[in-house]
Design a protein around this motif. Structure first.
Motif, PDB file in Angstrom:
ATOM      1  N   LEU A  81      45.448  34.908  34.890  1.00  0.00           N
ATOM      2  CA  LEU A  81      46.115  34.021  35.266  1.00  0.00           C
ATOM      3  C   LEU A  81      44.752  33.036  35.910  1.00  0.00           C
ATOM      4  O   LEU A  81      43.919  33.398  36.793  1.00  0.00           O
ATOM      5  N   GLY A  82      44.691  31.637  35.362  1.00  0.00           N
ATOM      6  CA  GLY A  82      43.538  31.001  35.651  1.00  0.00           C
ATOM      7  C   GLY A  82      42.163  31.054  34.767  1.00  0.00           C
ATOM      8  O   GLY A  82      41.270  30.350  34.847  1.00  0.00           O
ATOM      9  N   TYR A  83      42.177  31.933  33.855  1.00  0.00           N
ATOM     10  CA  TYR A  83      41.198  32.131  32.995  1.00  0.00           C
ATOM     11  C   TYR A  83      41.714  32.378  31.730  1.00  0.00           C
ATOM     12  O   TYR A  83      43.134  32.260  31.392  1.00  0.00           O
ATOM     13  N   CYS A 101      39.645  40.282  34.082  1.00  0.00           N
ATOM     14  CA  CYS A 101      39.358  39.781  35.446  1.00  0.00           C
ATOM     15  C   CYS A 101      40.334  39.618  36.399  1.00  0.00           C
ATOM     16  O   CYS A 101      39.970  39.387  37.504  1.00  0.00           O
ATOM     17  N   ASP A 102      41.510  39.669  36.002  1.00  0.00           N
ATOM     18  CA  ASP A 102      42.627  39.916  37.076  1.00  0.00           C
ATOM     19  C   ASP A 102      42.758  41.330  37.556  1.00  0.00           C
ATOM     20  O   ASP A 102      43.643  41.677  38.337  1.00  0.00           O
ATOM     21  N   ALA A 103      42.008  42.274  37.232  1.00  0.00           N
ATOM     22  CA  ALA A 103      41.842  43.641  37.413  1.00  0.00           C
ATOM     23  C   ALA A 103      43.224  44.457  37.110  1.00  0.00           C
ATOM     24  O   ALA A 103      43.337  45.578  37.630  1.00  0.00           O
ATOM     25  N   SER A 104      43.910  43.849  36.246  1.00  0.00           N
ATOM     26  CA  SER A 104      45.071  44.487  35.801  1.00  0.00           C
ATOM     27  C   SER A 104      45.074  45.766  34.854  1.00  0.00           C
ATOM     28  O   SER A 104      46.020  46.598  34.730  1.00  0.00           O
ATOM     29  N   ASP A 105      43.999  45.993  34.501  1.00  0.00           N
ATOM     30  CA  ASP A 105      43.879  47.288  33.512  1.00  0.00           C
ATOM     31  C   ASP A 105      43.297  48.418  34.279  1.00  0.00           C
ATOM     32  O   ASP A 105      43.361  49.410  33.800  1.00  0.00           O
ATOM     33  N   GLN A 114      37.796  43.330  41.631  1.00  0.00           N
ATOM     34  CA  GLN A 114      38.195  42.011  42.139  1.00  0.00           C
ATOM     35  C   GLN A 114      38.580  41.158  41.268  1.00  0.00           C
ATOM     36  O   GLN A 114      38.321  41.107  39.983  1.00  0.00           O
ATOM     37  N   ASN A 115      39.503  40.317  41.516  1.00  0.00           N
ATOM     38  CA  ASN A 115      40.159  39.136  40.597  1.00  0.00           C
ATOM     39  C   ASN A 115      39.133  38.084  40.655  1.00  0.00           C
ATOM     40  O   ASN A 115      39.187  37.203  41.567  1.00  0.00           O
ATOM     41  N   THR A 116      38.336  37.853  39.508  1.00  0.00           N
ATOM     42  CA  THR A 116      37.506  36.847  39.393  1.00  0.00           C
ATOM     43  C   THR A 116      37.992  35.763  38.348  1.00  0.00           C
ATOM     44  O   THR A 116      37.014  34.938  38.168  1.00  0.00           O
ATOM     45  N   CYS A 117      39.211  35.820  37.961  1.00  0.00           N
ATOM     46  CA  CYS A 117      39.607  34.773  37.025  1.00  0.00           C
ATOM     47  C   CYS A 117      39.602  33.210  37.424  1.00  0.00           C
ATOM     48  O   CYS A 117      39.252  32.444  36.677  1.00  0.00           O
ATOM     49  N   ARG A 118      39.849  33.153  38.751  1.00  0.00           N
ATOM     50  CA  ARG A 118      39.593  31.576  39.123  1.00  0.00           C
ATOM     51  C   ARG A 118      38.316  31.329  38.977  1.00  0.00           C
ATOM     52  O   ARG A 118      38.074  30.066  38.583  1.00  0.00           O
ATOM     53  N   ASN A 119      37.085  31.908  39.620  1.00  0.00           N
ATOM     54  CA  ASN A 119      35.855  31.469  39.607  1.00  0.00           C
ATOM     55  C   ASN A 119      35.519  31.190  38.027  1.00  0.00           C
ATOM     56  O   ASN A 119      34.639  30.352  37.602  1.00  0.00           O
TER      57      ASN A 119
END
Length: 447
Positions: A81-83, A101-105, A114-119
């Protein structure tokens, strides 16, 4: 009265159930609504629903294990989400490496992702905005180049018409000169025959004249010693027809006018006599005949050379105008331009609609192909150029190059690679490769 509330609860319950299933996209959630049984998406098998994501592969298509690494052909959906959302092979789930990037895996590993999707999303959106600005600028430049191409095309058409008129005029001159040359040759040949006949019978008739000085001859004819002599007295010593014939060869347009042989007038002094008639006698007729022929040949050669030059210009211009420069002739400005790029120890040069070359540090140049045709897909025919029939490789095929055109605000050769033996690929950036359709290619709709 309680029906709307009941429907809402059912829908909420269905969404909650499907949200429990990891590794599925929104478009696939309808297959994972919790019920007593689960039908493999390929329809091959029906299993109890509690066997979904139980870390055991039941379905051949791996659809029962979207959130585990149990199925060899399974795939895990990163929502991000966000990427940009994307799939990864299910074998990467819980492998202690952060792939989503949301670390869901890595929901069940000891790796702290870390959740880096927003960046990442912010960075990509900034890049997309920059690309859109470059696209807008590229489209404006493309329009300018199209307009310039139209004007250049008209100029070249006018130039072709002018050159054709010049060629026609030169052809007329050539026809006239060739006729005149043939006529002169006939006249000269006839005069030569007459002169040869005259010389055979009178070869010694004027030897006394040539053995004497011009002063003695002149004063012999200057009876009244006034320093002048008449034209007819001078001509009276020219008893040999061969001498008179020679004078006509020297001045063919004046031989019917005696005083013209001496520069005009009925009287002439010693100085004028030496400069005209006597000098002509001393030079000899062979030189005069030869110089006349050489002048005619030189003039003819001059016009023939001019004709050949104009003919070649017309041929090159027609070849240029026959080339496909795009539906709006937007690529016309690239003609006769070359673009260079250094890659390691080699210099590459792309000359659109001509050739691609490679030059080593030692200066050895190798042809990587000559202009062949546009080679893009049917939808985007003008997105690639093909250059073929370059120099052969050692024990290999001839060198060929495929040039891919990309949108940009500058026109430049960006990269050259050799993915296969003697097969080269290049990236060429130019505003005329920009297309309005590229505006629609932005960040994924689920961002």
């Amino acid at each position: 009265m309680h029906c709307p509330i009941l429907i809402a609860v059912v829908i909420w319950s269905s969404c909650v159930d499907s949200q429990k299933i990891r590794g599925i996209s929104l478009s696939y959630k309808r297959f994972y609504r919790e019920r007593k049984s689960f039908l493999c998406i390929d329809g091959s098998k029906l299993i109890p629903f509690d066997q979904v994501n139980d870390d055991y592969c039941d379905c051949a298509d791996g659809s029962d294990e979207p959130g585990t690494a149990a199925c060899p052909d399974g795939r895990f959906y990163c929502t991000n989400l966000g990427y940009r959302p994307h799939y990864i092979p299910s074998s990467r789930v819980n492998d202690a490496i952060c792939d989503c990037c949301d670390a869901s895996d890595e929901y069940n590993s000891h790796t702290a992702c870390q959740n880096t999707c927003r960046n990442l999303g912010q960075r990509e959106r900034a890049e997309v905005k920059s690309q859109m600005r470059a696209l807008d600028q590229g489209l404006r430049l493309k329009q300018q180049l199209i307009e310039e191409g139209v004007l250049t095309w008209r100029d070249k058409q006018a130039q072709l018409r002018d050159l054709q008129r010049v060629l026609d005029d030169l052809q007329t001159q050539l026809d006239d000169l060739r006729k005149e040359d043939a006529r002169r040759k006939k006249e000269v040949d006839a005069l030569r025959e007459l002169e040869i006949g005259a010389l055979e019978t009178e070869e010694n008739s004027t030897s006394h004249i040539m053995n004497e000085s011009p002063v003695s001859i002149f004063y012999e004819l200057d009876s009244n010693r006034d320093g002048r002599s008449t034209v007819f007295r001078l001509l009276s010593v020219m008893q040999s027809p061969s001498h008179l014939l020679h004078l006509c060869l020297t001045w063919p347009h004046q031989c019917l006018c005696p005083q013209a042989l001496l520069g005009g007038g009925h009287h002439v002094d010693l100085s004028r006599f030496e400069e005209t008639l006597w000098n002509s006698i001393r030079i000899g007729h062979n030189v005069t005949v030869r110089s006349t022929a050489e002048k005619a040949a030189a003039e003819l050669k001059k016009v023939e050379d001019a004709y050949e030059t104009v003919y070649m210009e017309i041929r090159d211009l027609r070849e240029k105008l026959a080339t496909d420069y795009g539906p709006e002739r937007e690529f016309l400005f690239l003609y006769n331009q070359c673009f260079q790029l250094k890659v390691h120890e080699y210099f590459y040069e792309l000359c659109p609609f001509n050739q691609v070359t490679q030059t080593s540090a030692s200066g050895a140049e190798v042809s990587l192909g000559k202009w062949g045709s546009w080679a893009g897909s049917p939808q985007h025919r003008y997105s690639q150029m093909k250059y073929e029939n370059g120099e052969p490789c050692w024990q290999g095929p001839t060198r060929n190059t495929v040039v891919t055109l990309t949108c940009g605000t500058e026109t430049a050769l960006r990269s050259v690679k050799e993915p296969g033996k003697c097969q080269y690929v290049a990236e060429f950036q130019t505003p005329v490769a920009c297309r309005p359709a590229l505006r629609q290619q932005g960040v994924h709709s689920e961002l």
